[in-house]
Design a protein around this motif. Structure first.
Motif, PDB file in Angstrom:
ATOM      1  N   PHE A  22       1.105  -1.329  -0.301  1.00  0.00           N
ATOM      2  CA  PHE A  22      -0.138   0.147  -0.119  1.00  0.00           C
ATOM      3  C   PHE A  22       0.700   1.741  -0.385  1.00  0.00           C
ATOM      4  O   PHE A  22       0.327   2.372  -0.990  1.00  0.00           O
ATOM      5  N   LYS A  23       1.914   1.583   0.387  1.00  0.00           N
ATOM      6  CA  LYS A  23       2.782   1.899   0.782  1.00  0.00           C
ATOM      7  C   LYS A  23       3.319   2.909  -0.832  1.00  0.00           C
ATOM      8  O   LYS A  23       3.654   3.608  -0.522  1.00  0.00           O
ATOM      9  N   CYS A  24       3.558   1.645  -1.625  1.00  0.00           N
ATOM     10  CA  CYS A  24       4.208   1.763  -2.613  1.00  0.00           C
ATOM     11  C   CYS A  24       2.581   2.089  -3.456  1.00  0.00           C
ATOM     12  O   CYS A  24       3.373   2.235  -4.922  1.00  0.00           O
ATOM     13  N   GLY A  25       1.747   2.212  -3.704  1.00  0.00           N
ATOM     14  CA  GLY A  25       0.687   1.852  -4.403  1.00  0.00           C
ATOM     15  C   GLY A  25       0.455   0.713  -4.753  1.00  0.00           C
ATOM     16  O   GLY A  25      -0.468   0.621  -5.878  1.00  0.00           O
ATOM     17  N   LEU A  26       0.834  -1.128  -4.222  1.00  0.00           N
ATOM     18  CA  LEU A  26       0.110  -1.738  -4.936  1.00  0.00           C
ATOM     19  C   LEU A  26      -1.074  -2.494  -4.548  1.00  0.00           C
ATOM     20  O   LEU A  26      -0.584  -3.129  -3.761  1.00  0.00           O
ATOM     21  N   TYR A  27      -1.851  -1.219  -4.539  1.00  0.00           N
ATOM     22  CA  TYR A  27      -2.838  -2.010  -3.609  1.00  0.00           C
ATOM     23  C   TYR A  27      -3.851  -3.600  -4.002  1.00  0.00           C
ATOM     24  O   TYR A  27      -3.780  -4.139  -2.905  1.00  0.00           O
ATOM     25  N   LYS A  28      -3.906  -3.811  -5.036  1.00  0.00           N
ATOM     26  CA  LYS A  28      -4.858  -5.151  -5.337  1.00  0.00           C
ATOM     27  C   LYS A  28      -3.632  -5.971  -5.096  1.00  0.00           C
ATOM     28  O   LYS A  28      -3.636  -6.991  -4.847  1.00  0.00           O
ATOM     29  N   GLN A  29      -1.994  -5.792  -4.877  1.00  0.00           N
ATOM     30  CA  GLN A  29      -1.005  -6.863  -5.033  1.00  0.00           C
ATOM     31  C   GLN A  29      -1.698  -7.182  -3.324  1.00  0.00           C
ATOM     32  O   GLN A  29      -0.733  -8.679  -2.994  1.00  0.00           O
ATOM     33  N   GLY A  30      -1.443  -5.990  -2.894  1.00  0.00           N
ATOM     34  CA  GLY A  30      -1.192  -6.234  -1.403  1.00  0.00           C
ATOM     35  C   GLY A  30      -2.617  -6.953  -0.729  1.00  0.00           C
ATOM     36  O   GLY A  30      -2.261  -6.920  -0.169  1.00  0.00           O
ATOM     37  N   LEU A  31      -3.540  -6.697  -1.429  1.00  0.00           N
ATOM     38  CA  LEU A  31      -4.663  -7.099  -1.229  1.00  0.00           C
ATOM     39  C   LEU A  31      -4.725  -8.698  -1.230  1.00  0.00           C
ATOM     40  O   LEU A  31      -5.003 -10.199  -0.802  1.00  0.00           O
ATOM     41  N   LEU A  32      -4.331  -9.118  -2.388  1.00  0.00           N
ATOM     42  CA  LEU A  32      -3.865 -10.812  -2.932  1.00  0.00           C
ATOM     43  C   LEU A  32      -2.545 -11.743  -3.123  1.00  0.00           C
ATOM     44  O   LEU A  32      -2.473 -12.433  -3.162  1.00  0.00           O
ATOM     45  N   HIS A  33      -1.479 -10.773  -1.530  1.00  0.00           N
ATOM     46  CA  HIS A  33      -0.208 -10.892  -1.813  1.00  0.00           C
ATOM     47  C   HIS A  33      -0.848 -12.416  -1.261  1.00  0.00           C
ATOM     48  O   HIS A  33      -1.025 -12.692   0.327  1.00  0.00           O
ATOM     49  N   ASP A  34       0.444 -14.193  -1.259  1.00  0.00           N
ATOM     50  CA  ASP A  34       0.332 -14.869  -0.067  1.00  0.00           C
ATOM     51  C   ASP A  34      -0.705 -15.587   0.084  1.00  0.00           C
ATOM     52  O   ASP A  34      -0.570 -16.471   0.550  1.00  0.00           O
ATOM     53  N   LEU A  35      -2.385 -15.349  -0.788  1.00  0.00           N
ATOM     54  CA  LEU A  35      -3.548 -16.566  -0.467  1.00  0.00           C
ATOM     55  C   LEU A  35      -3.424 -17.236  -0.664  1.00  0.00           C
ATOM     56  O   LEU A  35      -3.901 -17.770  -0.015  1.00  0.00           O
TER      57      LEU A  35
END
Length: 179
Positions: A22-35
């Motif tokens: 989120f700090k990088c502006g990578l919102y989708k990747q943050g939400l989906l990370h390592d599911l």
């Protein structure tokens, strides 16, 4: 089995990566990370081989000679360089492929979170870089990808967390390493 401890460890890690993305502006990747870590194949193997101070994949490899959970994980998560490995027609063999920047940035966030998660009491900013330097000969990675992740890890050591996230956010689309 260490189901609760494993769940806490992977959830703490995932939340850290989410915050960094989120700090990088990578919102989708943050939400989906390592599911995939919460799926049957990875979760219960991780709980079975849980160590608390390092990845359960290390323990699974020691016991079985390979880590089925790790192979499952990197095959589904584009922030791992092993995902970016394919057959090269020109060279007639499998070779690393350059990772897109957004996954390199997520990889950076992942490495930072893992280093903090597994070294909570003894953490210092050089740990993610030292870990990478110690493992780089064993990691399958395209040279340009390696240069970019090294740049980010060094920037983190030299300038700190705030500056590296500012850099990533500013250079998300244009990040290049000049030769």
């Amino acid at each position: 089995m260490h189901i609760i401890k494993h769940f806490r460890t992977i959830t703490r890690h995932r939340h850290m990566v989410l915050k960094y993305c989120f700090k990088c502006g990578l919102y989708k990747q943050g939400l989906l990370h390592d599911l995939s870590k919460y799926g049957f194949k990875e979760f219960f193997t991780g709980a079975k081989y849980y160590l608390g101070v390092k990845s359960p994949h290390t323990n699974e490899r020691a016991k079985k000679g390979y880590s089925e959970a790790w192979m499952h994980h990197y095959g589904r998560n584009k922030h791992h360089s092993e995902y970016w490995y394919d057959y090269n027609i020109e060279h007639n063999c499998y070779m690393p492929v350059e990772m897109p920047n957004k996954y390199i940035f997520e990889m950076f966030c992942d490495r930072l979170a893992a280093s903090k998660n597994y070294n909570r009491k003894n953490y210092n900013p050089s740990i993610p870089l030292e870990y990478f330097l110690n493992e780089q000969d064993r990691i399958i990675m395209h040279e340009k990808t390696k240069e970019k992740i090294l740049f980010l890890l060094n920037l983190y050591v030299e300038k700190g967390e705030k500056e590296v996230f500012r850099f990533i956010k500013k250079n998300k689309k244009t990040f290049k390493i000049e030769q």
